[in-house]
Design an enzyme around this catalytic site. Structure first.
Site, PDB file in Angstrom:
ATOM      1  N   ARG A   1      -2.453 -27.075 -92.591  1.00 59.15           N
ATOM      2  CA  ARG A   1      -1.700 -27.454 -91.390  1.00 59.15           C
ATOM      3  C   ARG A   1      -2.252 -26.632 -90.225  1.00 59.15           C
ATOM      4  O   ARG A   1      -2.506 -25.440 -90.373  1.00 59.15           O
ATOM      5  CB  ARG A   1      -0.191 -27.209 -91.533  1.00 59.15           C
ATOM      6  CG  ARG A   1       0.494 -28.081 -92.570  1.00 59.15           C
ATOM      7  CD  ARG A   1       2.002 -27.892 -92.569  1.00 59.15           C
ATOM      8  NE  ARG A   1       2.657 -28.578 -91.457  1.00 59.15           N
ATOM      9  CZ  ARG A   1       3.942 -28.430 -91.139  1.00 59.15           C
ATOM     10  NH1 ARG A   1       4.691 -27.573 -91.811  1.00 59.15           N
ATOM     11  NH2 ARG A   1       4.477 -29.108 -90.141  1.00 59.15           N
ATOM     12  N   ASP A  60       5.918 -21.919 -83.681  1.00 61.45           N
ATOM     13  CA  ASP A  60       4.784 -21.980 -84.603  1.00 61.45           C
ATOM     14  C   ASP A  60       3.562 -21.306 -84.009  1.00 61.45           C
ATOM     15  O   ASP A  60       2.636 -20.939 -84.738  1.00 61.45           O
ATOM     16  CB  ASP A  60       4.503 -23.436 -84.966  1.00 61.45           C
ATOM     17  CG  ASP A  60       5.670 -24.000 -85.765  1.00 61.45           C
ATOM     18  OD1 ASP A  60       6.695 -24.382 -85.152  1.00 61.45           O
ATOM     19  OD2 ASP A  60       5.588 -24.003 -87.006  1.00 61.45           O
ATOM     20  N   GLN A  84      14.898 -31.392 -90.548  1.00 59.72           N
ATOM     21  CA  GLN A  84      15.088 -29.980 -90.907  1.00 59.72           C
ATOM     22  C   GLN A  84      16.456 -29.470 -90.416  1.00 59.72           C
ATOM     23  O   GLN A  84      17.067 -28.617 -91.042  1.00 59.72           O
ATOM     24  CB  GLN A  84      13.987 -29.108 -90.301  1.00 59.72           C
ATOM     25  CG  GLN A  84      12.608 -29.318 -90.894  1.00 59.72           C
ATOM     26  CD  GLN A  84      11.772 -30.312 -90.137  1.00 59.72           C
ATOM     27  OE1 GLN A  84      12.304 -31.289 -89.591  1.00 59.72           O
ATOM     28  NE2 GLN A  84      10.457 -30.140 -90.122  1.00 59.72           N
ATOM     29  N   ARG A  91       7.646 -24.872 -95.663  1.00 61.27           N
ATOM     30  CA  ARG A  91       7.318 -25.122 -94.264  1.00 61.27           C
ATOM     31  C   ARG A  91       7.980 -24.029 -93.435  1.00 61.27           C
ATOM     32  O   ARG A  91       8.739 -23.216 -93.913  1.00 61.27           O
ATOM     33  CB  ARG A  91       7.739 -26.512 -93.799  1.00 61.27           C
ATOM     34  CG  ARG A  91       9.000 -27.167 -94.406  1.00 61.27           C
ATOM     35  CD  ARG A  91      10.278 -26.496 -94.127  1.00 61.27           C
ATOM     36  NE  ARG A  91      10.465 -26.273 -92.697  1.00 61.27           N
ATOM     37  CZ  ARG A  91      11.353 -25.454 -92.185  1.00 61.27           C
ATOM     38  NH1 ARG A  91      12.135 -24.744 -92.969  1.00 61.27           N
ATOM     39  NH2 ARG A  91      11.455 -25.302 -90.888  1.00 61.27           N
ATOM     40  N   GLY A  92       7.543 -23.991 -92.170  1.00 56.79           N
ATOM     41  CA  GLY A  92       8.004 -22.909 -91.297  1.00 56.79           C
ATOM     42  C   GLY A  92       6.896 -21.888 -91.139  1.00 56.79           C
ATOM     43  O   GLY A  92       6.328 -21.420 -92.138  1.00 56.79           O
ATOM     44  N   ALA A  93       6.584 -21.507 -89.906  1.00 54.76           N
ATOM     45  CA  ALA A  93       5.382 -20.697 -89.666  1.00 54.76           C
ATOM     46  C   ALA A  93       5.299 -19.435 -90.519  1.00 54.76           C
ATOM     47  O   ALA A  93       4.314 -19.241 -91.248  1.00 54.76           O
ATOM     48  CB  ALA A  93       5.302 -20.365 -88.176  1.00 54.76           C
ATOM     49  N   ASN A 121       6.464 -25.483 -80.808  1.00 58.61           N
ATOM     50  CA  ASN A 121       7.544 -25.560 -81.774  1.00 58.61           C
ATOM     51  C   ASN A 121       7.764 -27.015 -82.134  1.00 58.61           C
ATOM     52  O   ASN A 121       7.109 -27.909 -81.589  1.00 58.61           O
ATOM     53  CB  ASN A 121       8.819 -24.911 -81.227  1.00 58.61           C
ATOM     54  CG  ASN A 121       9.840 -24.628 -82.320  1.00 58.61           C
ATOM     55  OD1 ASN A 121       9.531 -23.995 -83.331  1.00 58.61           O
ATOM     56  ND2 ASN A 121      11.041 -25.128 -82.136  1.00 58.61           N
ATOM     57  N   LYS A 122       8.698 -27.243 -83.054  1.00 56.33           N
ATOM     58  CA  LYS A 122       8.955 -28.600 -83.530  1.00 56.33           C
ATOM     59  C   LYS A 122       9.095 -29.588 -82.381  1.00 56.33           C
ATOM     60  O   LYS A 122       9.739 -29.293 -81.373  1.00 56.33           O
ATOM     61  CB  LYS A 122      10.235 -28.590 -84.375  1.00 56.33           C
ATOM     62  CG  LYS A 122      10.609 -29.917 -84.987  1.00 56.33           C
ATOM     63  CD  LYS A 122       9.485 -30.571 -85.768  1.00 56.33           C
ATOM     64  CE  LYS A 122       8.907 -29.660 -86.792  1.00 56.33           C
ATOM     65  NZ  LYS A 122       7.641 -30.124 -87.385  1.00 56.33           N
TER      66      LYS A 122
END
Ligand SMILES: CSC[C@H]1O[C@H](OP(=O)(O)O)[C@H](O)[C@@H]1O
Length: 350
Positions: A92, A238, A197, A47-49, A248-249
């Site tokens: 995603r 993201d 996270q 995960r993570g852009a 973002n998150k």
């Protein structure tokens, strides 16, 4: 730098560090199938852009390697790879790096699809995107660190570290560079429900680098900002839109509002591969994730059966609440549409 790589390409196979079981277990999962790679992205093994983009490029390479007959034209390659490409594209929706990487693969197929040089070309691209990301993050880190005052406390959210990228990290890259420069007194890491996270990944990364990190629940953010006056909130992204809004998150928008109230500056650290010049913040697709991520905690039910839920994985922080967007080319101060477009136009990524 002691955080293990989230992504390893060796012997024409992809290994992904299973981030669902960190920090208690450090386990890699092997992949040779693009559809399994798409499932790994959706399930947040990786995960993570930027990490998602790198993984998607390797996914297309795996798909090309698995073809039993070698297409003889670019169109034939595109058609043969379409099912795998669609599976990766549908894994995603928010991190634009995924689509940026797939489009770069499309370009390579268009240029090399009429011969037997395509697989070496796709390999070169994926390895290049992966290696380049580390160098990009170091540049982001150094630009961002130049904004951090001496003896700073900073606040970060989720994980925009080595585990979310090819290595070094974006938001954590800024923190690593500022710590290298002796500027960091302490880092508050918000735990970041529901995937934690911050608790599981960011605190682990920073502790491995001996960077002083204090874990806190997100609900403590306003209290911590009032009591400890961090100089910056530093987050990843993201998707950064043309008007400077940043996805973002979930919880980042909250932090930006709280930061504004307390006079704390907000920094978004992201490579230009996270920018989307084709839309503004309100048009950014926001991923909705399964209800059981919030009705359960590590397999244990914590909410009533059939409770209604709303579980967006991201939110959008308006540009007006962002003091600086830091990329590999420099700093966009007080971002707005004109500044974002000018930054992108004057820095075309190769
Ligand atoms: C360096 S981009 C990291 C970015 O991705 C995270 O989301 P997720 O863990 O769901 O992939 C979060 O938004 C981070 O800021």
């Amino acid at each position: 730098m002691s955080t293990p790589s989230a992504i390893i390409w060796s012997n024409n196979q992809l290994q992904l560090l299973d981030q669902r079981v960190l920090p208690t277990r450090c386990e890699y999962r092997q992949y040779d199938d693009p559809f399994a790679v798409a499932d790994a992205i959706r399930a947040m093994v990786v995960r993570g852009a930027p990490a998602i983009g790198i993984t998607a490029a390797y996914g297309i390479l795996l798909a090309a390697q698995k073809l039993t007959t070698s297409p003889t034209s670019a169109d034939a390659w595109q058609n043969a790879l379409r099912p795998a490409r669609d599976a990766l594209a549908n894994s995603r929706p928010t991190a634009v790096n995924l689509f940026w990487a797939l489009e770069r693969c499309d370009q390579v197929i268009a240029e090399h699809g009429n011969g037997d040089a395509l697989i070496p070309a796709l390999t070169k691209l994926a390895v290049h995107i992966h290696a380049e990301d580390i160098e990009i993050n170091q540049r982001i880190g150094d630009f961002g660190a130049s904004l951090i005052p001496a003896d700073s406390i900073v606040y970060t959210h989720c994980n925009a570290g080595a585990l979310a990228t090819g290595g070094y990290g974006t938001a954590l890259g800024v923190i690593r560079s500022a710590h290298r420069d002796g500027k960091i007194r302490g880092v508050f890491a918000g735990e970041t429900r529901p995937w934690l996270q911050g608790a599981r990944l960011t605190s682990w990364e920073l502790m491995q680098d001996d960077i002083p990190v204090t874990l806190a629940i997100e609900g403590a953010a306003a209290h911590l900002m009032r009591e400890h006056k961090p100089s910056w909130v530093i987050v990843g992204a993201d998707r950064v839109a043309a008007n400077g809004d940043a996805a973002n998150k979930i919880g980042t928008y909250n932090l930006a509002i709280i930061a504004k109230h307390h006079g704390v500056k907000v920094m978004v650290a992201a490579p230009t591969s996270t920018f989307d010049a084709l839309l503004d913040g309100p048009q950014i697709p926001i991923e909705q994730r399964p209800a059981d991520e919030i009705t359960h905690s590590f397999g244990q039910r914590v909410a009533p059966e059939n409770v209604l839920t709303n579980n967006p994985a991201f939110d959008v922080t308006p540009a007006q609440l962002i003091d600086a967007i830091v990329t590999e080319y420099g700093i966009i101060h007080q971002p707005d549409r004109a500044k974002v477009i000018a930054h992108l136009n004057s820095n075309k990524r190769k």
